[in-house]
Motif scaffolding. Structure first.
Motif, PDB file in Angstrom:
ATOM      1  N   GLU A  18      20.305 -63.685  48.749  1.00  0.00           N
ATOM      2  CA  GLU A  18      19.532 -64.860  49.147  1.00  0.00           C
ATOM      3  C   GLU A  18      20.290 -65.694  50.179  1.00  0.00           C
ATOM      4  OE1 GLU A  18      16.589 -66.830  48.378  1.00  0.00           O
ATOM      5  OE2 GLU A  18      15.837 -64.812  48.096  1.00  0.00           O
ATOM      6  N   ARG A  34      18.927 -73.495  44.564  1.00  0.00           N
ATOM      7  CA  ARG A  34      17.589 -73.933  44.180  1.00  0.00           C
ATOM      8  C   ARG A  34      16.900 -72.789  43.453  1.00  0.00           C
ATOM      9  NH1 ARG A  34      14.030 -73.708  49.828  1.00  0.00           N
ATOM     10  NH2 ARG A  34      14.322 -71.469  50.242  1.00  0.00           N
ATOM     11  N   LYS A  35      15.775 -73.058  42.849  1.00  0.00           N
ATOM     12  CA  LYS A  35      15.039 -72.031  42.121  1.00  0.00           C
ATOM     13  C   LYS A  35      14.194 -71.168  43.056  1.00  0.00           C
ATOM     14  CE  LYS A  35      14.914 -74.388  37.668  1.00  0.00           C
ATOM     15  NZ  LYS A  35      15.901 -73.442  37.098  1.00  0.00           N
ATOM     16  N   GLU A  36      13.683 -71.744  44.131  1.00  0.00           N
ATOM     17  CA  GLU A  36      12.841 -70.997  45.068  1.00  0.00           C
ATOM     18  C   GLU A  36      13.656 -69.936  45.804  1.00  0.00           C
ATOM     19  OE1 GLU A  36      10.242 -71.762  49.163  1.00  0.00           O
ATOM     20  OE2 GLU A  36      11.046 -73.461  48.012  1.00  0.00           O
ATOM     21  N   GLU A  76      19.455 -73.226  49.885  1.00  0.00           N
ATOM     22  CA  GLU A  76      18.883 -73.913  51.039  1.00  0.00           C
ATOM     23  C   GLU A  76      19.968 -74.748  51.699  1.00  0.00           C
ATOM     24  OE1 GLU A  76      16.020 -76.929  50.230  1.00  0.00           O
ATOM     25  OE2 GLU A  76      16.980 -77.536  48.356  1.00  0.00           O
ATOM     26  N   GLY A  82      18.063 -69.118  44.317  1.00  0.00           N
ATOM     27  CA  GLY A  82      17.863 -69.320  45.743  1.00  0.00           C
ATOM     28  C   GLY A  82      18.838 -70.334  46.309  1.00  0.00           C
TER      29      GLY A  82
END
Length: 642
Positions: A540, A573-575, A620, A618
């Motif tokens: 990721e 993050r979870k996404e 970001e 994830g």
């Protein structure tokens, strides 16, 4: 015999007259000879009997010896190099292919060479161009454990308490007071207070100094005669050993003044084990001469200098046992499977925030957990439920107590407090390092886990260049792209190693079932889940950097009142971006973490698994804003070493 026979011979000769007769002379000779033979036989028999008698010797108490033996270190294993297909200047096409988020080409966890897993390495030409992470800390190193190390045998003794949880110094001192009272029931006592000279200990020293009056009052030492029953000495240690009381005293003002004299050592060294041994050597003769029991109360928030611990821990324990001296330790909780916590410190001139490391662990003889969180070295303060190994062993082996202060310091980075329901099988192994290491070396499971942990050691400079991923990127686009491409190249190598490590550990499933220690079963379960999870996160990471290069964000350069956009920071993050290609890894890691929580409830392993799930898989980039930092040109205050 001859004296008694001769008168008889003379009388007999008189009766026979003077006529010579050879028969009588022969008879007389035979009689005399027989007596001589009988005498010889009797004396020889007596000599033989006496020679067979055993005279019991007076028993002499055996002298305890400390036997040390130094083995030569094995040559360091040559790392197997993984050659990349392209140099950094040609890496763009490769990373676009590997980390492109739509569509994805390739898969996470491609299998590597068969056999033993090797530490991640990279082509030297590429390494010269790789941009190192900006997250660095001076003066930290972790040694790979070796069975060929200094061996020190200490005599057996009374076993104390390696873990007594207290909520504050007040509670700890109340317990110490009770221990002293029990000692005073037997005889007079000499207590030696040993203080860590670190700057981080100043508040602790002040609190203890202010409570001395209360301790003496609790002991009921009101009169001068009663006070003389308990005498106190004060020493401190950093890089050097300092005695602050000219001689042991019962005067409270003298004791408080001695504590006030403790210096602030700026070296960052805490020669703890040497200091404990020297404190006992310095005061044992006085204690013996005045017929006093001897006790040492060690006050520290660290585990001590690593080299000094390795060389002097067992010797300090042996010295304490020889002097019949108990060691009581007032210390902090160790980080779970990791040496360091970090204290947040703001430079008074530049206003820069620094995370200063304190060596406070691990709770075991050797680290048993990964030293990386998947992106870089750990910066958490995840509690272990125990004190540092050296402090706990000192208290336990000398018949003393390690009093653990689990309260979280105000400036502790990522500080947290956990109350575990630990059972004995999950306790650390407090035996001597040599014994612990021998048992690890005899177990294929423990040996394999140890190898993965030390192969992924971010404090190894060669390995750090690969697994210490950048989490803060340049604000401007062009330098951002260069830094991102370098990190993507590193991620390819890192992913390959994680996949091979996972495969190697998975092959030990049968040994895991045969493992007798629930602690090592939990180590296996958590590490296995982390290897799968870190592959998903690393993929990721590379894919998100590729997405950001193609879709750069624009942010205002300034924000009121005086903030400036200085960099881009990675956050979890979870996404996720990579969808179904990485989802199987996420699902498998999630199930494995949940199984750890189910199989090892109420333990640090379950707590760590819960933390990993909350992080998400994830990543970001978020903008980082900061205020301008002035840079003095002269008289810059140095960054302290705690």
């Amino acid at each position: 015999m001859y004296d008694s026979d001769e008168p008889q011979d003379e009388a007999e000769s008189a009766d026979l007259g003077s006529e010579p007769d050879s028969r009588f002379r022969l008879r007389r000779w035979v009689r005399n000879s027989g007596a001589m033979v009988v005498s010889m036989v009797v004396h020889m028999a007596a000599v033989i009997v006496l020679s067979l008698l055993v005279i019991e010797q007076k028993l002499v108490p055996p002298v305890q010896e400390i036997v040390s033996q130094v083995f030569e270190e094995e040559p360091e294993r040559e790392l197997v190099k993984i050659e990349l297909e392209n140099q950094l200047t040609e890496v763009t096409e490769q990373t676009q292919q590997v980390f492109s988020s739509s569509p994805i080409v390739g898969a996470v966890g491609a299998s590597g060479p068969q056999g033993l897993v090797s530490a991640p390495t990279m082509d030297e030409a590429l390494l010269e161009q790789v941009v190192d992470s900006q997250v660095t800390i001076e003066g930290i190193s972790i040694e790979v454990p070796s069975s060929k190390a200094l061996i020190v045998e200490a005599p057996d003794g009374q076993i104390g308490d390696a873990r007594a949880v207290v909520g504050s110094y007040a509670e700890a001192l109340d317990r110490v007071t009770q221990e002293i009272l029990w000692m005073l029931d037997k005889s007079n006592v000499l207590v030696v207070w040993a203080f860590d000279q670190s700057e981080s200990m100043k508040d602790d020293q002040k609190e203890i100094r202010d409570r001395f009056e209360h301790v003496y009052d609790q002991l009921g030492l009101a009169s001068k005669r009663d006070q003389d029953a308990l005498e106190t000495a004060v020493i401190s240690f950093g890089a050097a050993y300092v005695v602050h009381t000219r001689r042991p005293t019962a005067d409270r003002d003298t004791i408080r003044a001695a504590i006030d004299e403790i210096p602030n050592d700026l070296s960052g060294k805490e020669m703890m084990c040497s200091a404990v041994g020297q404190a006992i050597q310095t005061h044992r003769q006085y204690a013996q001469a005045t017929r006093r029991q001897l006790a040492v109360i060690l006050v520290t928030d660290e585990s001590g200098d690593r080299d000094d611990n390795n060389e002097m821990l067992e010797r300090a324990i042996a010295e304490a046992k020889s002097a019949r001296c108990k060691v009581y330790v007032l210390g902090r909780e160790a980080v779970f499977g990791y040496p360091y916590v970090h204290i947040r410190w703001v430079h008074p001139q530049t206003k820069h925030v620094h995370w200063l490391p304190i060596d406070r662990g691990p709770e075991t003889a050797f680290v048993e957990q990964l030293q990386t969180d998947g992106f870089h070295r750990r910066y958490d303060a995840h509690p272990s439920g125990f004190g540092p190994y050296e402090c706990s062993r000192l208290g336990r082996e000398t018949g003393g107590v390690f009093f653990m202060l689990p309260s979280v310091e105000s400036n502790l980075v990522h500080g947290q407090k956990r109350n575990y329901e630990l059972e004995t099988p999950y306790f650390p192994d407090f035996r001597a390092r040599l014994e612990v290491k021998e048992e690890i070396d005899d177990s294929p499971l423990r040996t394999a886990l140890e190898k993965v942990i030390y192969d992924l050691n971010p404090y190894n400079p060669a390995v750090r260049k690969i697994i210490e991923m950048k989490v803060d990127f340049p604000r401007d686009y062009e330098p951002f792209v260069r830094a991102a491409r370098a990190e993507q190249a590193k991620a390819i190598v890192y992913l390959d190693y994680l996949a091979r490590a996972e495969k190697t550990v998975a092959q030990l499933e049968r040994q895991r079932k045969d493992e007798a220690s629930p602690r090592w079963q939990a180590n296996y379960d958590l590490l296995s889940a982390q290897l799968v999870a870190y592959q998903a996160r690393m993929y990721e990471y590379g894919a998100y950097l590729e997405w950001f290069i193609e879709h750069p964000k624009t942010m205002p350069r300034t924000r009121p009142p005086d903030l400036t956009h200085v960099e881009w920071d990675i956050r979890t993050r979870k996404e996720i971006l990579t969808g179904e290609k990485v989802q199987p890894y996420i699902d498998r890691a999630t199930d494995m973490f949940k199984q750890v929580m189910a199989d090892h409830p109420g333990t640090p392993w379950a707590s760590r698994a819960e933390y990993e799930l909350k992080r998400g898989f994830g990543v970001e980039l978020v903008p980082e804003y900061d205020i301008p930092h002035p840079m003095p040109t002269t008289n810059l205050i140095p960054i302290p070493k705690l």
